[in-house]
Scaffold this active site. Structure first.
Site, mmCIF file in Angstrom:
data_model
loop_
_atom_site.group_PDB
_atom_site.id
_atom_site.type_symbol
_atom_site.label_atom_id
_atom_site.label_comp_id
_atom_site.label_asym_id
_atom_site.label_seq_id
_atom_site.Cartn_x
_atom_site.Cartn_y
_atom_site.Cartn_z
ATOM 1 N N CYS A 1 34.121 26.038 58.788
ATOM 2 C CA CYS A 1 35.499 26.154 58.319
ATOM 3 C C CYS A 1 36.513 25.972 59.453
ATOM 4 O O CYS A 1 36.583 24.903 60.032
ATOM 5 C CB CYS A 1 35.703 27.470 57.581
ATOM 6 S SG CYS A 1 37.099 27.384 56.416
ATOM 7 N N ARG B 1 42.071 40.889 47.229
ATOM 8 C CA ARG B 1 42.936 41.210 48.374
ATOM 9 C C ARG B 1 44.272 40.481 48.277
ATOM 10 O O ARG B 1 45.341 41.078 48.453
ATOM 11 C CB ARG B 1 42.216 40.817 49.668
ATOM 12 C CG ARG B 1 43.023 41.001 50.945
ATOM 13 C CD ARG B 1 42.442 40.136 52.054
ATOM 14 N NE ARG B 1 42.576 38.710 51.751
ATOM 15 C CZ ARG B 1 41.869 37.752 52.366
ATOM 16 N NH1 ARG B 1 40.986 38.062 53.280
ATOM 17 N NH2 ARG B 1 42.066 36.481 52.034
ATOM 18 N N SER C 1 37.189 28.322 51.142
ATOM 19 C CA SER C 1 38.336 29.228 51.139
ATOM 20 C C SER C 1 39.204 28.850 52.327
ATOM 21 O O SER C 1 39.081 29.405 53.406
ATOM 22 C CB SER C 1 37.884 30.686 51.232
ATOM 23 O OG SER C 1 38.992 31.558 51.244
ATOM 24 N N HIS D 1 32.272 27.494 53.643
ATOM 25 C CA HIS D 1 31.615 28.764 53.983
ATOM 26 C C HIS D 1 30.273 28.890 53.257
ATOM 27 O O HIS D 1 30.128 29.719 52.353
ATOM 28 C CB HIS D 1 32.508 29.943 53.604
ATOM 29 C CG HIS D 1 33.690 30.132 54.489
ATOM 30 N ND1 HIS D 1 33.587 30.675 55.756
ATOM 31 C CD2 HIS D 1 35.003 29.865 54.287
ATOM 32 C CE1 HIS D 1 34.782 30.742 56.293
ATOM 33 N NE2 HIS D 1 35.658 30.247 55.445
ATOM 34 N N LYS E 1 45.677 25.992 48.106
ATOM 35 C CA LYS E 1 44.467 26.478 48.763
ATOM 36 C C LYS E 1 43.213 25.942 48.073
ATOM 37 O O LYS E 1 43.116 25.918 46.844
ATOM 38 C CB LYS E 1 44.443 28.011 48.742
ATOM 39 C CG LYS E 1 43.265 28.627 49.481
ATOM 40 C CD LYS E 1 43.370 30.141 49.518
ATOM 41 C CE LYS E 1 42.226 30.737 50.329
ATOM 42 N NZ LYS E 1 42.332 32.229 50.422
ATOM 43 N N GLU F 1 27.816 30.357 54.201
ATOM 44 C CA GLU F 1 27.258 31.675 54.504
ATOM 45 C C GLU F 1 27.766 32.777 53.581
ATOM 46 O O GLU F 1 27.208 33.887 53.555
ATOM 47 C CB GLU F 1 27.579 32.058 55.958
ATOM 48 C CG GLU F 1 28.979 32.604 56.216
ATOM 49 C CD GLU F 1 30.069 31.543 56.285
ATOM 50 O OE1 GLU F 1 31.223 31.926 56.581
ATOM 51 O OE2 GLU F 1 29.775 30.346 56.064
#
Length: 293
Positions: free
Chosen positions: A141, A244, A190, A230, A162, A232
């Site tokens: 990323c 969040r 992300s 990502h 995004k 992972e």
């Protein structure tokens, strides 16, 4: 063979439930050349990121010893200082050491110019060091954006919206890193930035994975890999990020292709992520690294 980590790191108890791990003391009694892998952890939630990446490196047929590195020029406040002091090293601590492999994580700082990042000068030193002291590195990323900018002059491009969710990718050019993957590869994204894809196509970089919705995702140069995503991430990571941001009052859409019935996250990328990291360890690290570091 197992992954070798300290018995008292949080990941040890977590991974012992579903992965083959070994404490450092026991590992010393095995007459095996352990692969040395450096994890440059730039994420604010360092313990969560450790657990995610270590779980992907576990259950490989290779014994892997992890060294955790954090930046000295910037110290975040989301990870207990006691954890950093006990389990992490800084760049000065590894000077002169060679590593079989390295992983550079992302960081939620895409909105900043690289030169405005508090630890950018340190990052340039680290990335330059990896080129000469490491067999192969995976950049993830923001880490991938930083590596592409530093080594290949590929600029970062801010996005209007995004890239958030699980995206399907096609294999553009075959590589051993992709060996055994399905024709459609799902990976979490992300990020608020991308890369100058025109500059990529004019470069000598090898494009490995691309998505119709979010563009080029995985690239390779002579020995390193750049993954603008990502792989992972755990099952609930995107959910936690979504909740969040909603609490912050941000105008954010639900992560794409992520929720199933009853708004429960669906884990649809784990097998692809496991294949990617296992292939990297085997073909790009173990097969190419010198026996004596």
């Amino acid at each position: 063979m197992p992954i070798v980590i300290p018995e008292d790191i949080p990941a040890y108890s977590l991974l012992s439930q579903n992965a083959f791990i070994m404490g450092a003391k026991r590992a010393k009694h095995q007459d095996i050349r352990t692969l040395e892998v450096l994890l440059i952890n730039l994420m604010p939630t360092k313990i969560e990121t450790e657990n995610q990446i270590l779980s992907l490196l576990a259950n490989s047929p290779l014994q892997v010893k992890i060294t955790l590195l954090s930046t000295a020029s910037y110290i975040g406040t989301n990870t207990p200082k006691s954890h950093l002091d006990k389990f992490y090293v800084n760049f000065n601590d590894i000077s002169g050491r060679r590593f079989d492999g390295a992983i550079v994580t992302g960081a939620p700082i895409e909105h900043l110019k690289f030169e405005d990042v508090a630890y950018w000068n340190e990052m340039k030193d680290i990335m330059g060091y990896l080129k000469t002291h490491c067999t192969s590195t995976i950049y993830l990323c923001w880490g991938a954006m930083a590596g592409l900018y530093h080594f290949h002059k590929i600029n970062k491009v801010m996005l209007k919206e995004k890239v958030f969710g699980i995206f399907s990718h096609k294999i553009v050019e075959q590589d051993l890193l992709l060996n055994g993957l399905d024709s459609i590869v799902k990976i979490p994204h992300s990020r608020n930035a991308g890369i100058d894809e025109n500059a990529v196509r004019e470069s000598r970089l090898k494009v490995l994975l691309e998505s119709e919705l979010c563009g080029i995702t995985a690239l390779k140069d002579e020995k390193d890999f750049y993954i603008l995503a990502h792989p992972e991430y755990g099952k609930d990571t995107l959910l936690l990020e979504y909740e969040r941001d909603k609490k912050k009052g941000l105008d954010i859409a639900k992560p794409l292709d992520y929720f199933g019935e009853n708004e429960e996250p669906i884990l649809s990328w784990r097998s692809s992520a496991s294949v990617l990291f296992s292939n990297w360890l085997n073909f790009s690290v173990y097969q190419d690294t010198p026996f004596v570091l």
